[in-house]
Design a protein around this motif. Structure first.
Motif, PDB file in Angstrom:
ATOM      1  N   PHE A   1      -6.343  14.129  -7.247  1.00 14.33           N
ATOM      2  CA  PHE A   1      -4.952  13.753  -7.943  1.00 14.33           C
ATOM      3  C   PHE A   1      -5.310  12.373  -8.656  1.00 14.33           C
ATOM      4  N   PHE A   2      -6.460  11.903  -8.346  1.00 11.27           N
ATOM      5  CA  PHE A   2      -6.732  10.479  -8.933  1.00 11.27           C
ATOM      6  C   PHE A   2      -6.344  10.293 -10.358  1.00 11.27           C
ATOM      7  N   ARG A   3      -6.682  11.113 -11.199  1.00 15.82           N
ATOM      8  CA  ARG A   3      -6.437  11.052 -12.661  1.00 15.82           C
ATOM      9  C   ARG A   3      -5.038  11.165 -12.982  1.00 15.82           C
TER      10      ARG A   3
ATOM     11  N   ARG B   1      13.326  11.391 -12.859  1.00 18.60           N
ATOM     12  CA  ARG B   1      11.999  10.694 -12.609  1.00 18.60           C
ATOM     13  C   ARG B   1      11.393  11.085 -11.352  1.00 18.60           C
ATOM     14  N   SER B   2      10.122  10.802 -11.186  1.00 21.94           N
ATOM     15  CA  SER B   2       9.319  11.060 -10.235  1.00 21.94           C
ATOM     16  C   SER B   2       9.859  10.330  -8.984  1.00 21.94           C
ATOM     17  N   ILE B   3       9.519  11.233  -7.827  1.00 22.30           N
ATOM     18  CA  ILE B   3       9.799  10.260  -6.491  1.00 22.30           C
ATOM     19  C   ILE B   3       9.098   8.930  -6.391  1.00 22.30           C
ATOM     20  N   LEU B   4       7.728   8.831  -6.973  1.00 18.14           N
ATOM     21  CA  LEU B   4       7.116   7.492  -6.823  1.00 18.14           C
ATOM     22  C   LEU B   4       7.997   6.430  -7.496  1.00 18.14           C
ATOM     23  N   ASP B   5       8.589   6.823  -8.694  1.00 17.71           N
ATOM     24  CA  ASP B   5       9.393   5.860  -9.306  1.00 17.71           C
ATOM     25  C   ASP B   5      10.714   5.600  -8.698  1.00 17.71           C
TER      26      ASP B   5
ATOM     27  N   ILE C   1       0.994  -1.392   0.133  1.00 18.10           N
ATOM     28  CA  ILE C   1       0.067   0.071   0.036  1.00 18.10           C
ATOM     29  C   ILE C   1       1.201   1.339   0.111  1.00 18.10           C
ATOM     30  N   ILE C   2       0.764   2.079  -0.887  1.00 20.23           N
ATOM     31  CA  ILE C   2       1.582   3.072  -1.187  1.00 20.23           C
ATOM     32  C   ILE C   2       0.664   4.479  -0.819  1.00 20.23           C
ATOM     33  N   LEU C   3       0.725   5.418   0.311  1.00 17.57           N
ATOM     34  CA  LEU C   3      -0.115   6.233   0.600  1.00 17.57           C
ATOM     35  C   LEU C   3       0.451   7.590  -0.275  1.00 17.57           C
ATOM     36  N   ALA C   4      -0.700   7.894  -1.103  1.00 25.31           N
ATOM     37  CA  ALA C   4      -0.319   9.146  -1.859  1.00 25.31           C
ATOM     38  C   ALA C   4      -1.579  10.113  -1.796  1.00 25.31           C
ATOM     39  N   ALA C   5      -2.357  10.109  -0.940  1.00 26.87           N
ATOM     40  CA  ALA C   5      -3.818  11.065  -0.777  1.00 26.87           C
ATOM     41  C   ALA C   5      -3.329  12.298  -0.019  1.00 26.87           C
ATOM     42  N   GLY C   6      -2.089  12.569   0.015  1.00 32.35           N
ATOM     43  CA  GLY C   6      -1.715  13.923   0.914  1.00 32.35           C
ATOM     44  C   GLY C   6      -1.899  15.104  -0.228  1.00 32.35           C
ATOM     45  N   TYR C   7      -2.049  16.400   0.303  1.00 27.38           N
ATOM     46  CA  TYR C   7      -2.170  17.324  -0.452  1.00 27.38           C
ATOM     47  C   TYR C   7      -0.839  18.354  -0.479  1.00 27.38           C
ATOM     48  N   ALA C   8       0.148  18.155   0.468  1.00 26.32           N
ATOM     49  CA  ALA C   8       1.409  18.703   0.387  1.00 26.32           C
ATOM     50  C   ALA C   8       1.305  20.175   0.203  1.00 26.32           C
ATOM     51  N   THR C   9       0.550  20.747   0.738  1.00 27.08           N
ATOM     52  CA  THR C   9       0.382  22.326   0.895  1.00 27.08           C
ATOM     53  C   THR C   9       1.458  23.399   1.125  1.00 27.08           C
ATOM     54  N   ARG C  10       2.632  22.833   1.911  1.00 33.77           N
ATOM     55  CA  ARG C  10       3.691  23.424   1.941  1.00 33.77           C
ATOM     56  C   ARG C  10       4.557  23.660   0.775  1.00 33.77           C
ATOM     57  N   LEU C  11       4.232  22.789  -0.248  1.00 34.20           N
ATOM     58  CA  LEU C  11       5.050  22.938  -1.447  1.00 34.20           C
ATOM     59  C   LEU C  11       4.214  23.714  -2.597  1.00 34.20           C
ATOM     60  N   TYR C  12       3.079  24.181  -2.281  1.00 32.36           N
ATOM     61  CA  TYR C  12       2.459  25.395  -3.318  1.00 32.36           C
ATOM     62  C   TYR C  12       3.474  26.176  -3.802  1.00 32.36           C
ATOM     63  N   PRO C  13       3.345  26.456  -4.906  1.00 33.40           N
ATOM     64  CA  PRO C  13       2.502  26.091  -6.085  1.00 33.40           C
ATOM     65  C   PRO C  13       2.773  24.800  -6.801  1.00 33.40           C
ATOM     66  N   LEU C  14       3.578  24.207  -6.541  1.00 30.66           N
ATOM     67  CA  LEU C  14       4.172  23.014  -7.185  1.00 30.66           C
ATOM     68  C   LEU C  14       3.088  21.860  -7.085  1.00 30.66           C
ATOM     69  N   THR C  15       2.590  21.818  -6.185  1.00 31.17           N
ATOM     70  CA  THR C  15       1.561  20.724  -5.756  1.00 31.17           C
ATOM     71  C   THR C  15       0.176  21.057  -5.883  1.00 31.17           C
TER      72      THR C  15
ATOM     73  N   ASN D   1      -1.515  21.288  -8.591  1.00 28.14           N
ATOM     74  CA  ASN D   1      -2.169  20.505  -9.876  1.00 28.14           C
ATOM     75  C   ASN D   1      -1.425  19.271  -9.895  1.00 28.14           C
ATOM     76  N   CYS D   2      -0.421  18.874  -9.128  1.00 27.92           N
ATOM     77  CA  CYS D   2       0.155  17.717  -9.278  1.00 27.92           C
ATOM     78  C   CYS D   2       0.592  17.282  -7.951  1.00 27.92           C
ATOM     79  N   PRO D   3       0.486  15.747  -7.575  1.00 29.68           N
ATOM     80  CA  PRO D   3       0.593  15.043  -6.509  1.00 29.68           C
ATOM     81  C   PRO D   3       2.254  15.229  -6.009  1.00 29.68           C
ATOM     82  N   LYS D   4       2.420  15.421  -4.739  1.00 26.54           N
ATOM     83  CA  LYS D   4       3.940  15.329  -4.550  1.00 26.54           C
ATOM     84  C   LYS D   4       4.671  14.141  -5.013  1.00 26.54           C
ATOM     85  N   ALA D   5       4.022  12.837  -5.093  1.00 22.55           N
ATOM     86  CA  ALA D   5       4.705  11.727  -5.392  1.00 22.55           C
ATOM     87  C   ALA D   5       5.110  11.879  -6.807  1.00 22.55           C
TER      88      ALA D   5
END
Length: 254
Positions: free
Chosen positions: A58-60, A31-35, A4-18, A20-24
Motif C-alpha cells: 500500500f506504499f503507493r 473523508r478518510s480515517i487517516l484524515d 509516527i503513524i502505523l499504517a503497515a497492517g493488512y486488515a484482512t478481516r475487512l476484505y474485500p474492502l482492504t 487494494n486499499c489500506p484501512k487508513a
C-alpha cells in the motif's frame, strides 16, 4: 515533536474492502480515517513532522494520499516510509515498525505514536496538555461497558491522579473497564527503551505491549479521552460506522 503513524497492517478481516486499499484510507463521514486522525494530531504543540509507516503493498496508495495532503496539513512535513513487507507472514509488527521509522528517519525527539485506524471525533488537547505539564510518557484511554470488548484492548488500572498502576494487553479477565487506545506520547529519552524492548526479544506486534512493559520500569500516565475512538474491525462494523457518521459533526478543535 515527531509523529509516527502505523499504517503497515493488512486488515484482512475487512476484505474485500482492504484488498487494494489500506484501512487508513477507507472513507468515513466524507473523508478518510487517516484524515480524521491528522485533523487532531496536528494540534499537538511543537509537532513538526509526521512519519507514516506503510507496507510495500500500500506504499503507493499512501504516497499518493500524502501528495494531496501536504498542502492541507502544512506546515507539518509528511513522509511515507515503505517497510518492505508484503503480507501478514513477514510483517514487522507495530513496535517493529516504530523502530523502523526511528532508524530510517533518524528520530531523536519526543514521539507521538498512533495507529492509523483510530477513528476520532474530538480533540486530543487534554493528552497534549498532560504530557506538557507532567513530562511523563502518556497514553490515551477510555471506558468500555462491555467486558468482552475490553479483552480486545490493553486494560489499565489508574491512580486518582492519572498514573498507570497496571496494564495488561488483551487480558482474559479485565480488572477494570479502562482501556488504552493506540495513541501514545513518549519522551525523547524513551526512544532507547523502545530499542531495548525489541533487542530483548519481546513481542513486536501490538503497540500496547511496549507500554505494558515500560510502565513497570518508569512512571507512565493516562488521560481519559473526552470523545469517541472507534476501532473498525469487520465489514459489518465499517458499514454500521459509516451509517452512524454520515452527516455527523465532529466536536470542534477550538
Amino acid at each position: 515533536m515527531k509523529a509516527i503513524i502505523l499504517a503497515a497492517g493488512y486488515a484482512t478481516r475487512l476484505y474485500p474492502l482492504t484488498e487494494n486499499c489500506p484501512k487508513a484510507l477507507l472513507p468515513v463521514g466524507g473523508r478518510s480515517i487517516l484524515d480524521h486522525l491528522l485533523s487532531y494530531l496536528r494540534r499537538a504543540p511543537a509537532l513538526d513532522e509526521v512519519h507514516i509507516v506503510s507496507n510495500h503493498r500500500f506504499f503507493r496508495n499512501l504516497s499518493d494520499w500524502a501528495e494531496g495532503a501536504r498542502e492541507m496539513y502544512a506546515p507539518l512535513k509528511l513522509k511515507v516510509w515503505d517497510d518492505g513487507t508484503t503480507s501478514n507472514e513477514n510483517r514487522l509488527g507495530a513496535i517493529g515498525d516504530i523502530r523502523f521509522a526511528i532508524e530510517k528517519a533518524g528520530l531523536d525527539d519526543d514521539l507521538l505514536v498512533a495507529a492509523s485506524d483510530n477513528l476520532l471525533d474530538a480533540p486530543l488537547d487534554g493528552l497534549f496538555e498532560d504530557f506538557r505539564r507532567n513530562g511523563r510518557d502518556t497514553l490515551l484511554c477510555g471506558r468500555l461497558d462491555d467486558a468482552e470488548e475490553c479483552r480486545r484492548y490493553a486494560v489499565l488500572e489508574l491512580s486518582p491522579d492519572g498514573r498507570v498502576l497496571s496494564m495488561v494487553e488483551k487480558p482474559e479477565q479485565p480488572k477494570t473497564n479502562i482501556v488504552a487506545y493506540a495513541i501514545y506520547l513518549y519522551r525523547r529519552d524513551t526512544i532507547p527503551e523502545i530499542l531495548r524492548y525489541l533487542d530483548e526479544g519481546n513481542n513486536p506486534d501490538s503497540p500496547g505491549h511496549f507500554p505494558e512493559w515500560l510502565h513497570t520500569r518508569r512512571e507512565m500516565r493516562a488521560v481519559l479521552y473526552q470523545g469517541t475512538c472507534v476501532d473498525i474491525g469487520t465489514v459489518r462494523a465499517y458499514t454500521e460506522t459509516c451509517a452512524e457518521w454520515d452527516g455527523k459533526k465532529e466536536k470542534p478543535c477550538g
